[in-house]
Design a protein around this motif. Structure first.
Motif, PDB file in Angstrom:
ATOM      1  N   PRO A 160      37.759  15.844  38.045  1.00 26.28           N
ATOM      2  CA  PRO A 160      37.709  17.308  38.193  1.00 26.28           C
ATOM      3  C   PRO A 160      37.834  17.754  39.643  1.00 26.28           C
ATOM      4  O   PRO A 160      37.665  16.964  40.578  1.00 26.28           O
ATOM      5  N   CYS A 161      38.110  19.027  39.804  1.00 29.83           N
ATOM      6  CA  CYS A 161      38.208  19.626  41.135  1.00 29.83           C
ATOM      7  C   CYS A 161      36.836  19.628  41.798  1.00 29.83           C
ATOM      8  O   CYS A 161      35.823  19.931  41.159  1.00 29.83           O
ATOM      9  N   THR A 162      36.788  19.295  43.069  1.00 31.03           N
ATOM     10  CA  THR A 162      35.530  19.306  43.814  1.00 31.03           C
ATOM     11  C   THR A 162      35.200  20.721  44.284  1.00 31.03           C
ATOM     12  O   THR A 162      36.080  21.579  44.405  1.00 31.03           O
ATOM     13  N   MET A 163      33.939  20.964  44.599  1.00 28.15           N
ATOM     14  CA  MET A 163      33.511  22.287  45.019  1.00 28.15           C
ATOM     15  C   MET A 163      34.174  22.743  46.324  1.00 28.15           C
ATOM     16  O   MET A 163      34.572  23.923  46.419  1.00 28.15           O
ATOM     17  N   PRO A 164      34.335  21.887  47.352  1.00 24.86           N
ATOM     18  CA  PRO A 164      35.005  22.355  48.572  1.00 24.86           C
ATOM     19  C   PRO A 164      36.435  22.833  48.330  1.00 24.86           C
ATOM     20  O   PRO A 164      36.863  23.840  48.904  1.00 24.86           O
ATOM     21  N   VAL A 165      37.181  22.133  47.485  1.00 23.56           N
ATOM     22  CA  VAL A 165      38.556  22.543  47.201  1.00 23.56           C
ATOM     23  C   VAL A 165      38.562  23.827  46.381  1.00 23.56           C
ATOM     24  O   VAL A 165      39.367  24.736  46.621  1.00 23.56           O
ATOM     25  N   LEU A 166      37.645  23.924  45.420  1.00 24.54           N
ATOM     26  CA  LEU A 166      37.536  25.152  44.636  1.00 24.54           C
ATOM     27  C   LEU A 166      37.194  26.338  45.538  1.00 24.54           C
ATOM     28  O   LEU A 166      37.763  27.430  45.384  1.00 24.54           O
ATOM     29  N   ALA A 167      36.293  26.116  46.491  1.00 23.02           N
ATOM     30  CA  ALA A 167      35.921  27.193  47.425  1.00 23.02           C
ATOM     31  C   ALA A 167      37.116  27.628  48.261  1.00 23.02           C
ATOM     32  O   ALA A 167      37.337  28.828  48.476  1.00 23.02           O
ATOM     33  N   PHE A 168      37.900  26.659  48.729  1.00 23.88           N
ATOM     34  CA  PHE A 168      39.107  26.978  49.499  1.00 23.88           C
ATOM     35  C   PHE A 168      40.084  27.776  48.659  1.00 23.88           C
ATOM     36  O   PHE A 168      40.595  28.830  49.099  1.00 23.88           O
ATOM     37  N   ASN A 169      40.363  27.306  47.453  1.00 27.86           N
ATOM     38  CA  ASN A 169      41.326  27.987  46.589  1.00 27.86           C
ATOM     39  C   ASN A 169      40.901  29.424  46.298  1.00 27.86           C
ATOM     40  O   ASN A 169      41.719  30.356  46.365  1.00 27.86           O
ATOM     41  N   GLN A 170      39.625  29.603  45.966  1.00 26.62           N
ATOM     42  CA  GLN A 170      39.144  30.936  45.627  1.00 26.62           C
ATOM     43  C   GLN A 170      39.123  31.858  46.847  1.00 26.62           C
ATOM     44  O   GLN A 170      39.398  33.060  46.732  1.00 26.62           O
ATOM     45  N   SER A 171      38.817  31.308  47.999  1.00 23.34           N
ATOM     46  CA  SER A 171      38.745  32.120  49.218  1.00 23.34           C
ATOM     47  C   SER A 171      40.102  32.689  49.596  1.00 23.34           C
ATOM     48  O   SER A 171      40.232  33.890  49.878  1.00 23.34           O
ATOM     49  N   ILE A 172      41.135  31.849  49.598  1.00 17.80           N
ATOM     50  CA  ILE A 172      42.440  32.354  50.020  1.00 17.80           C
ATOM     51  C   ILE A 172      43.061  33.238  48.945  1.00 17.80           C
ATOM     52  O   ILE A 172      43.752  34.209  49.255  1.00 17.80           O
ATOM     53  N   LEU A 173      42.795  32.935  47.667  1.00 17.53           N
ATOM     54  CA  LEU A 173      43.323  33.782  46.596  1.00 17.53           C
ATOM     55  C   LEU A 173      42.681  35.167  46.643  1.00 17.53           C
ATOM     56  O   LEU A 173      43.376  36.186  46.551  1.00 17.53           O
ATOM     57  N   THR A 174      41.379  35.217  46.789  1.00 18.55           N
ATOM     58  CA  THR A 174      40.679  36.503  46.843  1.00 18.55           C
ATOM     59  C   THR A 174      41.155  37.335  48.020  1.00 18.55           C
ATOM     60  O   THR A 174      41.396  38.548  47.893  1.00 18.55           O
ATOM     61  N   TYR A 175      41.311  36.699  49.173  1.00 23.57           N
ATOM     62  CA  TYR A 175      41.771  37.433  50.351  1.00 23.57           C
ATOM     63  C   TYR A 175      43.155  38.031  50.111  1.00 23.57           C
ATOM     64  O   TYR A 175      43.399  39.207  50.409  1.00 23.57           O
ATOM     65  N   CYS A 176      44.054  37.238  49.558  1.00 24.83           N
ATOM     66  CA  CYS A 176      45.423  37.712  49.360  1.00 24.83           C
ATOM     67  C   CYS A 176      45.507  38.781  48.274  1.00 24.83           C
ATOM     68  O   CYS A 176      46.393  39.640  48.312  1.00 24.83           O
TER      69      CYS A 176
END
Length: 244
Positions: free
Chosen positions: A135-151
């Motif tokens: 499964p996806c790790t929390m740091p990668v999930l945090a990165f993905n969600q952070s840049i998606l939310t910003y954009c």
């Protein structure tokens, strides 16, 4: 400009959390000069992950395990790109973004998509099916969600600045990883091309995104937001590699 230099730590080769002053960057003459300055401060040649990769004691299996979670960042990156596309007004400025997104998806052929070329690279490093189903790790999930939310929430120019900064930094990272493979023979010749390809392609992607961000830089009312996008892109990417 002393405020732009990261705090000294025990090992002078390693930077943990570089620091930048937004006000100082706003005085620079161009967006390109801001990108270059941020890339100099967020110097991935001094990143703990890159230095660990280059250590003689780091073996292929350890490096492969560290790279496995990154496949989720590769697969998800087209989502914030699509968000920037949605927030970009004119057809002419959307076209380079559309080409970028299409290329991320292998021009409709999933086996040529970045998701699958990265999986091919992991298999060349010896990844098992069990590892590829982890499964996806929390740091990668945090990165993905952070840049998606910003954009999704900010202007197209600001989102383009963030993603352009990430693409710009990824060029150097890809070159360093490809060089390490070659020096250590971690993958056989012709077994994968992901990082060698991205070393070239992401130069074009970064250029197109930063060109879109230029309009926001030129307008004094939005320059600060564009700078914030650049800085957050570097910060989020630095944090992601720190946590791999």
């Amino acid at each position: 400009m002393q405020t732009l230099i990261g705090k000294p730590i025990a090992n002078p080769r390693i930077q943990q959390y570089p620091e930048l002053a937004l006000e100082d960057l706003g005085e620079l003459p161009s967006l390109q000069s801001a990108v270059l300055w941020i890339a100099e401060v967020y110097d991935f040649n001094k990143h703990p992950y890159m230095l660990w990769m280059e250590e003689p004691t780091t073996d292929r299996n350890s490096f492969r395990r560290s790279q496995l979670p990154f496949r989720f960042a590769v697969e998800s990156f087209s989502q914030p790109l699509a968000a920037v596309l949605a927030r970009t007004e004119t057809l002419e400025t959307r076209l380079p973004l559309l080409a970028n997104i299409t290329e991320e998806h292998g021009h409709g052929d999933r086996w040529r998509s970045h998701k699958y070329t990265f999986q091919q690279y992991l298999r060349a490093l010896g990844a098992t099916e069990c590892e590829l189903n982890s499964p996806c790790t929390m740091p990668v999930l945090a990165f993905n969600q952070s840049i998606l939310t910003y954009c999704l929430m900010q202007s197209g120019e600001s989102g383009a600045a963030m993603l352009g900064m990430i693409e710009y930094l990824y060029v150097g990272i890809s070159a360093a990883i490809a060089r390490t493979f070659h020096q250590r023979g971690w993958t056989s010749v012709g077994s994968q091309s992901h990082y060698a390809f991205h070393e070239k392609m992401d130069t074009e992607h970064a250029r197109d995104l930063l060109l879109l961000a230029e309009a926001g830089w030129e307008d004094p009312r939005s320059r600060r937001q564009v700078l914030q996008g650049l800085m957050l892109g570097a910060h989020y990417f630095w944090s992601l590699y720190r946590d791999l």
